[in-house]
Design an enzyme around this catalytic site. Structure first.
Site, PDB file in Angstrom:
ATOM      1  N   LYS A 180       0.761  -1.120  -0.088  1.00  0.00           N
ATOM      2  CA  LYS A 180       0.019   0.146  -0.070  1.00  0.00           C
ATOM      3  C   LYS A 180       1.060   1.265   0.034  1.00  0.00           C
ATOM      4  CE  LYS A 180      -1.622   2.947   2.228  1.00  0.00           C
ATOM      5  NZ  LYS A 180      -1.486   4.262   1.941  1.00  0.00           N
ATOM      6  N   GLU A 255       9.641   1.312  11.005  1.00  0.00           N
ATOM      7  CA  GLU A 255      10.930   2.342  10.927  1.00  0.00           C
ATOM      8  C   GLU A 255      10.009   3.782  11.107  1.00  0.00           C
ATOM      9  OE1 GLU A 255      12.740   5.059   9.979  1.00  0.00           O
ATOM     10  OE2 GLU A 255      12.910   4.335   7.944  1.00  0.00           O
ATOM     11  N   CYS A 289      13.933   9.999   7.182  1.00  0.00           N
ATOM     12  CA  CYS A 289      13.990   9.247   8.266  1.00  0.00           C
ATOM     13  C   CYS A 289      15.259   9.426   9.065  1.00  0.00           C
ATOM     14  CB  CYS A 289      13.488   7.874   8.215  1.00  0.00           C
ATOM     15  SG  CYS A 289      14.205   6.946   6.860  1.00  0.00           S
ATOM     16  N   GLU A 386      10.675  15.301  15.560  1.00  0.00           N
ATOM     17  CA  GLU A 386      11.215  15.359  14.225  1.00  0.00           C
ATOM     18  C   GLU A 386      10.256  16.519  13.458  1.00  0.00           C
ATOM     19  OE1 GLU A 386       9.753  11.878  12.063  1.00  0.00           O
ATOM     20  OE2 GLU A 386      11.673  11.645  11.506  1.00  0.00           O
TER      21      GLU A 386
HETATM   22  P1  NAI Z   1       1.759   8.528   8.125  1.00  0.00           P
HETATM   23  O1  NAI Z   1       2.781   7.841   8.841  1.00  0.00           O
HETATM   24  O2  NAI Z   1       0.544   8.971   8.387  1.00  0.00           O
HETATM   25  O3  NAI Z   1       1.838   7.806   6.533  1.00  0.00           O
HETATM   26  C1  NAI Z   1       2.736   6.747   6.119  1.00  0.00           C
HETATM   27  C2  NAI Z   1       2.022   5.667   5.562  1.00  0.00           C
HETATM   28  O4  NAI Z   1       0.821   5.175   6.411  1.00  0.00           O
HETATM   29  C3  NAI Z   1       1.032   6.067   4.295  1.00  0.00           C
HETATM   30  O5  NAI Z   1       0.894   5.158   3.405  1.00  0.00           O
HETATM   31  C4  NAI Z   1      -0.237   6.281   4.875  1.00  0.00           C
HETATM   32  O6  NAI Z   1      -1.354   5.981   3.847  1.00  0.00           O
HETATM   33  C5  NAI Z   1      -0.313   5.134   5.932  1.00  0.00           C
HETATM   34  N1  NAI Z   1      -1.352   5.260   6.966  1.00  0.00           N
HETATM   35  C6  NAI Z   1      -1.703   6.361   7.602  1.00  0.00           C
HETATM   36  N2  NAI Z   1      -2.724   6.197   8.442  1.00  0.00           N
HETATM   37  C7  NAI Z   1      -2.769   4.668   8.309  1.00  0.00           C
HETATM   38  C8  NAI Z   1      -3.749   4.016   9.001  1.00  0.00           C
HETATM   39  N3  NAI Z   1      -4.378   4.350  10.068  1.00  0.00           N
HETATM   40  N4  NAI Z   1      -3.301   2.947   8.868  1.00  0.00           N
HETATM   41  C9  NAI Z   1      -2.667   2.294   8.072  1.00  0.00           C
HETATM   42  N5  NAI Z   1      -1.815   3.090   7.100  1.00  0.00           N
HETATM   43  C10 NAI Z   1      -1.913   4.429   7.526  1.00  0.00           C
HETATM   44  O7  NAI Z   1       2.942  10.131   7.967  1.00  0.00           O
HETATM   45  P2  NAI Z   1       2.607  11.083   7.158  1.00  0.00           P
HETATM   46  O8  NAI Z   1       1.211  11.744   7.451  1.00  0.00           O
HETATM   47  O9  NAI Z   1       2.442  11.083   5.740  1.00  0.00           O
HETATM   48  O10 NAI Z   1       3.296  12.409   7.795  1.00  0.00           O
HETATM   49  C11 NAI Z   1       3.548  12.828   9.013  1.00  0.00           C
HETATM   50  C12 NAI Z   1       4.709  12.666   9.681  1.00  0.00           C
HETATM   51  O11 NAI Z   1       5.135  11.372   9.788  1.00  0.00           O
HETATM   52  C13 NAI Z   1       6.001  13.526   8.793  1.00  0.00           C
HETATM   53  O12 NAI Z   1       5.892  14.929   9.065  1.00  0.00           O
HETATM   54  C14 NAI Z   1       7.058  12.834   9.418  1.00  0.00           C
HETATM   55  O13 NAI Z   1       7.490  13.334  10.752  1.00  0.00           O
HETATM   56  C15 NAI Z   1       6.820  11.403   9.703  1.00  0.00           C
HETATM   57  N6  NAI Z   1       6.994  10.662   8.712  1.00  0.00           N
HETATM   58  C16 NAI Z   1       8.232   9.826   8.806  1.00  0.00           C
HETATM   59  C17 NAI Z   1       8.584   9.034   7.688  1.00  0.00           C
HETATM   60  C18 NAI Z   1       9.915   8.095   7.885  1.00  0.00           C
HETATM   61  O14 NAI Z   1      10.534   7.981   6.993  1.00  0.00           O
HETATM   62  N7  NAI Z   1      10.371   7.484   9.083  1.00  0.00           N
HETATM   63  C19 NAI Z   1       7.871   9.000   6.439  1.00  0.00           C
HETATM   64  C20 NAI Z   1       6.686   9.733   6.433  1.00  0.00           C
HETATM   65  C21 NAI Z   1       6.374  10.638   7.354  1.00  0.00           C
END
Ligand code: NAI
Ligand code: MG
Length: 484
Positions: A180, A255, A289, A386
């Site tokens: 996904k 992660e 990250c 972060e």
């Molecule tokens: P997010 O964690 O919500 O999204 C990442 C993935 O999780 C996307 O594919 C999203 O569709 C999915 N997702 C979201 N809610 C979900 C749920 N309830 N159940 C299952 N899957 C779900 O992150 P977002 O909103 O894009 O970014 C917010 C913050 O997260 C950023 O500002 C950053 O600090 C952090 N982040 C960290 C990342 C990393 O590489 N560790 C990558 C992206 C965001």
């Protein structure tokens, strides 16, 4: 809307080897963050599509893919790696449009994706069990078996690299994957899936369902038919994923980012360090990250490092991705608002330098200027949370004990680097820093696919990349045979 010449229909999911519209026939707008315009529409998959994808992967796992010998799985992945290399420019262009990352960085991600397929293609037949000496009359051995169906929820910042390290390793071990991708950036995931078909991966070995997190993502994570969940993204979503996975008692790899420091000691080679000090903070506009958002500098070199970093910051120009500057836009209006919120929280800090926006950058783009703050106290929000944007803080220190406490003094623990020529200190610090990866006199080691990667604390748990990922994407079985 520009015309995108895609060899697949992005409003479709890949289910059971066929590009098919989601059951609800709905789509999501994909935005080009360089200009804020609609790039194209992608499928908005939901629970029914996830059901179909999991069923397809189950069938593949118990059928053709699950019975494919390890060497042949490896050959398919290696072929996929070659196809990716042949399509680097195409993949990089898609990623630059979709994520907003400068072309050169997008190109590096595409090459890394190919490297993952080469590495895991070569490794798939090299993961062995053991024989264990036991009591008289027994022969005991272990088998490393695929989990079955693995779920992969990935973010938008490095779609290609994260597909490589999670889907690549899972497929190498013989799992069937349901991916996904993120709703903000999804095109290279679809392009990867299309190349996987061309490489001859049997249907169902990889299913891809784009969609929203709380819909398709939640449905995948909570599906009783999956056996392992790999997630990269925010801490908040990671917690939800782990709680949901707990209902089905499946293992999860999380992660979740970090607050990674670079420690610059009095004997550091500043000339060598400087590019890493800055680039590790601004690469992919800080949406990494393992971004290094904290620069901890010994007092004796503090002014020198601050001045030199400030000088570099003042030359940084933010531009649209295709113009391939130092920094592109952030992924979305929402991410821009998050980072601007942090800049507001930093209004009490000493801003020592910032970059500039190219005058021709389109008005609707999600641009944030890189900011460098000096003399930041270790407990300030900008030194603790972060940010996920092009923002770095400088913190001075005096003693080794003090810098260890500062470095370890956040809830995260993903990456840390140590700049010193003192060999004993390098080894001491490598042990004392609470982090999944430590770099000595470099940062990131060029992203090596061979190097296990993952966090401590809020950075998550489990390891991807390298051989370690193959252990995570498999289950160990012990066989004790009594023969007298
Ligand atoms: P997010 O964690 O919500 O999204 C990442 C993935 O999780 C996307 O594919 C999203 O569709 C999915 N997702 C979201 N809610 C979900 C749920 N309830 N159940 C299952 N899957 C779900 O992150 P977002 O909103 O894009 O970014 C917010 C913050 O997260 C950023 O500002 C950053 O600090 C952090 N982040 C960290 C990342 C990393 O590489 N560790 C990558 C992206 C965001
Ligand atoms: Mg986008």
């Amino acid at each position: 809307m520009p015309h995108l010449d895609l060899p697949f229909d992005p409003t479709c999911c890949l289910i059971d080897g066929v590009w098919s519209k989601p059951v609800a026939q709905e789509t999501i707008e994909l935005i080009n963050p360089s200009d804020g315009q609609i790039l194209c529409h992608i499928a908005k998959g939901g629970a029914a599509d996830i059901d179909a994808a999991v069923l397809s992967s189950q069938t593949a796992f118990y059928g053709k893919w699950g019975h494919t010998p390890a060497a042949d799985r490896g050959r398919a992945l290696s072929k996929l790696g070659r196809l990716i290399l042949e399509n680097v420019e195409f993949l990089a262009t898609l990623e630059a449009l979709d994520v907003g990352k400068p072309l050169e960085q997008a190109r590096a991600d595409a090459v890394a994706l190919a490297r993952y397929m080469e590495f895991y293609g070569g490794a798939s037949d090299k993961v062995h069990g053991e024989t264990i000496p036991y009591q008289d009359g027994y022969t005991v051995y272990t088998l490393r078996e695929a989990h079955g169906v693995t779920g992969h929820i990935i973010p938008w910042n490095y779609p290609m690299q994260i597909i490589g390290r999670s889907v690549g390793a899972a497929l190498a071990m013989g799992n069937a994957c349901v991916l996904k991708p993120a709703e903000e950036a999804c095109l290279t995931a679809l392009a990867f899936a299309n190349l996987a078909i061309e490489a001859g991966l049997p249907k169902g070995a990889l299913n891809v369902v784009p969609g929203l997190g709380p819909e398709a993502g939640a449905a995948l994570c909570g599906h009783p038919g999956i056996h392992h969940m790999s997630f990269t993204g925010s801490v908040a979503t990671g917690r939800r994923i782990q709680a949901t996975a707990a209902q089905n008692v499946i293992p999860v790899t999380l992660e979740l980012g970090g607050k990674s420091p670079q420690l610059v000691f009095e004997d550091a080679d500043i000339d060598a360090a400087l590019p890493f000090l800055v680039n590790a903070g601004i690469q992919n506009a800080g949406q990494t990250c393992s971004a290094s958002s904290r620069i901890l500098v010994h007092k004796s070199r503090y002014k020198e490092v601050t001045d030199r970093m400030a000088q570099r910051y003042s030359t940084l120009i933010v531009r649209p991705a295709k113009e391939d500057g130092d920094i592109g836009p952030l992924i979305s209006v929402r991410q821009k608002a998050i980072v601007e919120g942090f800049l507001e929280k930093g209004s009490d800090l000493t801003l020592c330098a910032k970059g500039s926006l190219h005058p021709d950058a389109p008005k609707g783009g999600c641009y944030v200027l890189p900011h460098l703050f000096a003399d930041v106290s270790a407990d300030h929000a900008l030194a603790q949370e972060e940010i996920f944007g092009p923002v770095q803080v400088l913190i001075p220190f005096e003693t080794e004990a003090e810098v260890i406490a500062i470095a370890n003094g956040t809830d995260y623990g993903l990456v840390a680097s140590i700049w010193t020529k003192d060999g004993a200190r390098q080894m001491r610090l490598a042990k004392k820093l609470r982090s999944g990866q430590i770099f000595v006199n470099n940062y990131g080691a060029g992203g090596g696919v061979e190097l296990p990667f993952g966090g401590r604390g809020l950075s998550g748990h489990g390891r991807e990349k390298g051989f370690e990922a193959l252990y995570g994407f498999s289950s160990l079985k012990t066989v004790a045979s009594y023969h007298g």
